[in-house]
Motif scaffolding. Structure first.
Motif, PDB file in Angstrom:
ATOM      1  N   LEU A   1      -3.604   9.049  -9.956  1.00  0.00           N
ATOM      2  CA  LEU A   1      -2.690   8.266  -9.125  1.00  0.00           C
ATOM      3  C   LEU A   1      -2.194   7.035  -9.874  1.00  0.00           C
ATOM      4  O   LEU A   1      -1.002   6.698  -9.806  1.00  0.00           O
ATOM      5  CB  LEU A   1      -3.404   7.847  -7.826  1.00  0.00           C
ATOM      6  N   LEU A   2      -3.093   6.373 -10.595  1.00  0.00           N
ATOM      7  CA  LEU A   2      -2.720   5.157 -11.333  1.00  0.00           C
ATOM      8  C   LEU A   2      -1.713   5.430 -12.442  1.00  0.00           C
ATOM      9  O   LEU A   2      -1.059   4.505 -12.941  1.00  0.00           O
ATOM     10  CB  LEU A   2      -3.964   4.502 -11.929  1.00  0.00           C
ATOM     11  N   GLN A   3      -1.587   6.707 -12.856  1.00  0.00           N
ATOM     12  CA  GLN A   3      -0.674   7.062 -13.938  1.00  0.00           C
ATOM     13  C   GLN A   3       0.498   7.936 -13.476  1.00  0.00           C
ATOM     14  O   GLN A   3       1.318   8.345 -14.297  1.00  0.00           O
ATOM     15  CB  GLN A   3      -1.461   7.808 -15.032  1.00  0.00           C
ATOM     16  N   ASP A   4       0.565   8.188 -12.170  1.00  0.00           N
ATOM     17  CA  ASP A   4       1.601   9.077 -11.654  1.00  0.00           C
ATOM     18  C   ASP A   4       2.939   8.337 -11.532  1.00  0.00           C
ATOM     19  O   ASP A   4       3.049   7.341 -10.808  1.00  0.00           O
ATOM     20  CB  ASP A   4       1.188   9.630 -10.284  1.00  0.00           C
ATOM     21  N   GLU A   5       3.945   8.822 -12.232  1.00  0.00           N
ATOM     22  CA  GLU A   5       5.239   8.130 -12.300  1.00  0.00           C
ATOM     23  C   GLU A   5       5.897   8.001 -10.934  1.00  0.00           C
ATOM     24  O   GLU A   5       6.414   6.938 -10.571  1.00  0.00           O
ATOM     25  CB  GLU A   5       6.167   8.869 -13.271  1.00  0.00           C
ATOM     26  N   LYS A   6       5.883   9.092 -10.166  1.00  0.00           N
ATOM     27  CA  LYS A   6       6.518   9.063  -8.842  1.00  0.00           C
ATOM     28  C   LYS A   6       5.858   8.029  -7.939  1.00  0.00           C
ATOM     29  O   LYS A   6       6.538   7.219  -7.289  1.00  0.00           O
ATOM     30  CB  LYS A   6       6.454  10.441  -8.179  1.00  0.00           C
ATOM     31  N   ASN A   7       4.538   8.029  -7.884  1.00  0.00           N
ATOM     32  CA  ASN A   7       3.830   7.103  -7.008  1.00  0.00           C
ATOM     33  C   ASN A   7       3.952   5.659  -7.489  1.00  0.00           C
ATOM     34  O   ASN A   7       4.079   4.735  -6.680  1.00  0.00           O
ATOM     35  CB  ASN A   7       2.356   7.502  -6.904  1.00  0.00           C
ATOM     36  N   LEU A   8       3.925   5.439  -8.813  1.00  0.00           N
ATOM     37  CA  LEU A   8       4.097   4.088  -9.344  1.00  0.00           C
ATOM     38  C   LEU A   8       5.496   3.555  -9.042  1.00  0.00           C
ATOM     39  O   LEU A   8       5.671   2.369  -8.727  1.00  0.00           O
ATOM     40  CB  LEU A   8       3.833   4.071 -10.850  1.00  0.00           C
ATOM     41  N   GLU A   9       6.475   4.426  -9.139  1.00  0.00           N
ATOM     42  CA  GLU A   9       7.852   4.026  -8.823  1.00  0.00           C
ATOM     43  C   GLU A   9       7.960   3.655  -7.344  1.00  0.00           C
ATOM     44  O   GLU A   9       8.546   2.625  -6.989  1.00  0.00           O
ATOM     45  CB  GLU A   9       8.816   5.164  -9.159  1.00  0.00           C
ATOM     46  N   GLU A  10       7.395   4.491  -6.476  1.00  0.00           N
ATOM     47  CA  GLU A  10       7.411   4.223  -5.037  1.00  0.00           C
ATOM     48  C   GLU A  10       6.708   2.904  -4.734  1.00  0.00           C
ATOM     49  O   GLU A  10       7.175   2.098  -3.919  1.00  0.00           O
ATOM     50  CB  GLU A  10       6.728   5.376  -4.289  1.00  0.00           C
ATOM     51  N   HIS A  11       5.583   2.683  -5.388  1.00  0.00           N
ATOM     52  CA  HIS A  11       4.823   1.456  -5.168  1.00  0.00           C
ATOM     53  C   HIS A  11       5.630   0.225  -5.597  1.00  0.00           C
ATOM     54  O   HIS A  11       5.672  -0.782  -4.871  1.00  0.00           O
ATOM     55  CB  HIS A  11       3.511   1.525  -5.962  1.00  0.00           C
TER      56      HIS A  11
ATOM     57  N   LEU B   1       0.869  -1.167   0.000  1.00  0.00           N
ATOM     58  CA  LEU B   1       0.000   0.000   0.000  1.00  0.00           C
ATOM     59  C   LEU B   1       0.912   1.225   0.000  1.00  0.00           C
ATOM     60  O   LEU B   1       1.321   1.704   1.051  1.00  0.00           O
ATOM     61  CB  LEU B   1      -0.900  -0.011   1.227  1.00  0.00           C
ATOM     62  N   ALA B   2       1.265   1.683  -1.176  1.00  0.00           N
ATOM     63  CA  ALA B   2       2.198   2.802  -1.295  1.00  0.00           C
ATOM     64  C   ALA B   2       1.808   3.631  -2.507  1.00  0.00           C
ATOM     65  O   ALA B   2       1.536   3.089  -3.582  1.00  0.00           O
ATOM     66  CB  ALA B   2       3.630   2.292  -1.442  1.00  0.00           C
ATOM     67  N   GLY B   3       1.798   4.933  -2.343  1.00  0.00           N
ATOM     68  CA  GLY B   3       1.300   5.845  -3.350  1.00  0.00           C
ATOM     69  C   GLY B   3      -0.025   6.408  -2.873  1.00  0.00           C
ATOM     70  O   GLY B   3      -0.958   5.643  -2.596  1.00  0.00           O
ATOM     71  N   THR B   4      -0.125   7.722  -2.737  1.00  0.00           N
ATOM     72  CA  THR B   4      -1.270   8.344  -2.064  1.00  0.00           C
ATOM     73  C   THR B   4      -1.782   9.549  -2.825  1.00  0.00           C
ATOM     74  O   THR B   4      -0.994  10.331  -3.387  1.00  0.00           O
ATOM     75  CB  THR B   4      -0.864   8.801  -0.642  1.00  0.00           C
ATOM     76  N   ILE B   5      -3.118   9.716  -2.810  1.00  0.00           N
ATOM     77  CA  ILE B   5      -3.754  10.920  -3.341  1.00  0.00           C
ATOM     78  C   ILE B   5      -5.060  11.110  -2.572  1.00  0.00           C
ATOM     79  O   ILE B   5      -5.642  10.130  -2.084  1.00  0.00           O
ATOM     80  CB  ILE B   5      -4.006  10.795  -4.864  1.00  0.00           C
ATOM     81  N   PRO B   6      -5.560  12.341  -2.424  1.00  0.00           N
ATOM     82  CA  PRO B   6      -6.808  12.545  -1.664  1.00  0.00           C
ATOM     83  C   PRO B   6      -8.016  11.962  -2.389  1.00  0.00           C
ATOM     84  O   PRO B   6      -7.983  11.683  -3.594  1.00  0.00           O
ATOM     85  CB  PRO B   6      -6.922  14.077  -1.567  1.00  0.00           C
TER      86      PRO B   6
END
Length: 463
Positions: free
Chosen positions: A304-314, A284-289
């Motif tokens: 969120l599903l397309q965000d590079e930073k969050n996908l990388e973190e996940h 459970l990694a990658g966050t948006i409101p």
């Protein structure tokens, strides 16, 4: 462990006293009974009459709840080998346990509840003085609600000079007090002061971390900060738990009491669950409101599903979990892409990992390998941990550490203690963190941590 379905409770107690006299070592007696349904939250609230340690756990799945009272035994390991020490102490205790149970439901009988600090090697402050760096408690009295049915467990250490009738009278008297139906009316305390600790210093640290990552020191580090609240009266933890359950869906609701402090939270992040040798871990990694409208909610989720930073973190976390699970499990299965995991205030990227626990391995073996995940520590793990220890202006204590439970049948579950607060009488410290990578912006990371304060701040009367 001496486990029988045919012996009576009297015979079990008598046997335990006899062995205690022969060995001059206390024996643990554990007796389980099926009872009429009772609300675990009301049970927890009513247990305050005993003026003893209280523990609470509700699974994110919603079909499993435990509320414990008192301390039959405590497992407190050394710092260096804390997971192995806990496992060793637990096995030794089980070897001295006399168990009366004809139901054999998970989370009944001898159950150890508690947690581990984020980093036992980091110097502690007075903030967490009431808690050991690692501590699991076997409660004297335990209510377990599983699959809609309620069970009541009595766990008690029996000594050579104990008397059977006296023990039985004490158990029955306490049981009656705990199961007595009561009505409760809670009035939320008013916040007198609300202070974010060392905000500018924390933003500067985020900036420094991005530079250190750019220079090749590490790939990612998770940095946390603290908010402190002061109230006009003592906080009622029973009320906080009920409000968390009302507002934080798909989350683990927990409270661990030690001394004058309660560590309370509603975390969405499972570390690992084992039931009947089947293992489940989740990323459970990658966050948006969450959005204010359905359309905005969908738009934010797709973002969120397309965000590079969050996908990388996940993906950092998924690969780390894969390695840990493969060392202790077989038939490992992982979906190719994450999905959305919605909460009341936030939505996250979510990937489940399933496997079968290999023979000879335990739940705590998995916990040791998984903690800390990149979602709450960083990468490489040891470099990030050293960075946090040296630079982060916060005593995390149990925040972001593994909290959960295990029973005598190898069942158990641990979650990551985020979205949490340490409550002491009329004061509370709330904790929140975020993952920092090379292109992180300090102001945006500050806003992310502010959003993550929301679940706990809301139930404590803040905005």
């Amino acid at each position: 462990m001496i486990h029988t379905e045919t012996a009576t409770v009297d015979e079990i107690i008598g046997q335990a006293i006899s062995v205690a006299k022969q060995t001059d070592e206390p024996q643990l007696v554990s007796a389980v009974d099926h009872i009429e349904p009772i609300d675990p939250f009301l049970f927890y609230a009513g247990a305050e009459v005993l003026k003893d340690t209280r523990l609470f756990w509700k699974s994110a799945d919603g079909d499993f709840v435990m509320a414990g009272v008192g301390t039959a035994a405590t497992l407190t390991p050394s710092i260096d080998e804390r997971f192995k020490d806990i496992q060793h102490q637990w096995k030794e205790l089980m070897d001295r346990t006399h168990w009366f149970d004809s139901f054999e439901q998970k989370g009944t009988g001898p159950v150890a509840m508690g947690g581990f600090s984020f980093d036992p090697a980091k110097e502690t402050t007075g903030l967490w003085s009431s808690f050991e760096t690692s501590q699991l408690v076997i409660p004297n009295y335990l209510l377990t609600k599983v699959k809609g049915e309620c069970y009541f467990t009595i766990n008690c250490l029996v000594y050579p000079d104990d008397h059977m009738e006296q023990l039985k009278f004490q158990w029955e008297d306490t049981k009656n007090k705990l199961l007595k139906q009561r009505n409760y009316g809670f009035i939320a305390p008013e916040i007198l002061q609300q202070e974010e600790i060392k905000t500018e210093k924390w933003k500067q640290l985020v900036k420094q971390a991005t530079e250190d990552i750019e220079a090749g020191l590490m790939e990612k580090v998770v940095l946390a900060r603290e908010m402190r609240l002061k109230f006009d009266e003592n906080v009622n933890v029973s009320q906080v738990l009920q409000h968390l359950d009302d507002t934080q869906t798909n989350s683990y609701i927990f409270s661990f009491e030690s001394g004058d402090a309660h560590f309370v939270g509603a975390t969405p992040e499972r570390l690992v669950k084992v039931e009947n040798q089947q293992l489940l871990s989740t990323c459970l990694a990658g966050t948006i409101p969450r959005g204010k409208t359905k359309e905005e909610d969908v738009r934010l989720g797709q973002e969120l599903l397309q965000d590079e930073k969050n996908l990388e973190e996940h993906d950092f976390v998924v690969q780390m979990i894969r390695g840990a699970i493969e060392s202790c499990g077989e038939n490992v299965e992982i979906p190719e892409a994450p999905v959305l995991y919605p909460l009341k205030n936030l939505q996250h990227l979510f990937t489940p990992v399933t496997a079968r626990l290999k023979d000879g391995h335990t739940l705590l073996d998995i916990v040791e390998r998984l903690h800390p995940t990149p979602a709450i520590g960083g990468l490489p793990r040891q470099v990030a941990m050293e960075y946090i220890k040296k630079h982060e202006p916060l005593d995390r204590g149990w925040y972001a550490g593994p909290v959960g439970w295990l029973d005598s049948n190898q069942n158990g579950e641990f979650a990551v203690a985020i979205r949490s607060a340490l409550i002491k009488n009329d004061q509370a410290s709330l904790f929140s963190g975020c993952g920092v990578v090379k292109d992180s912006d300090p102001d945006m990371e500050y806003q992310e941590t502010a959003i993550k304060f929301t679940p706990m701040l809301g139930v404590l009367g803040g905005a």
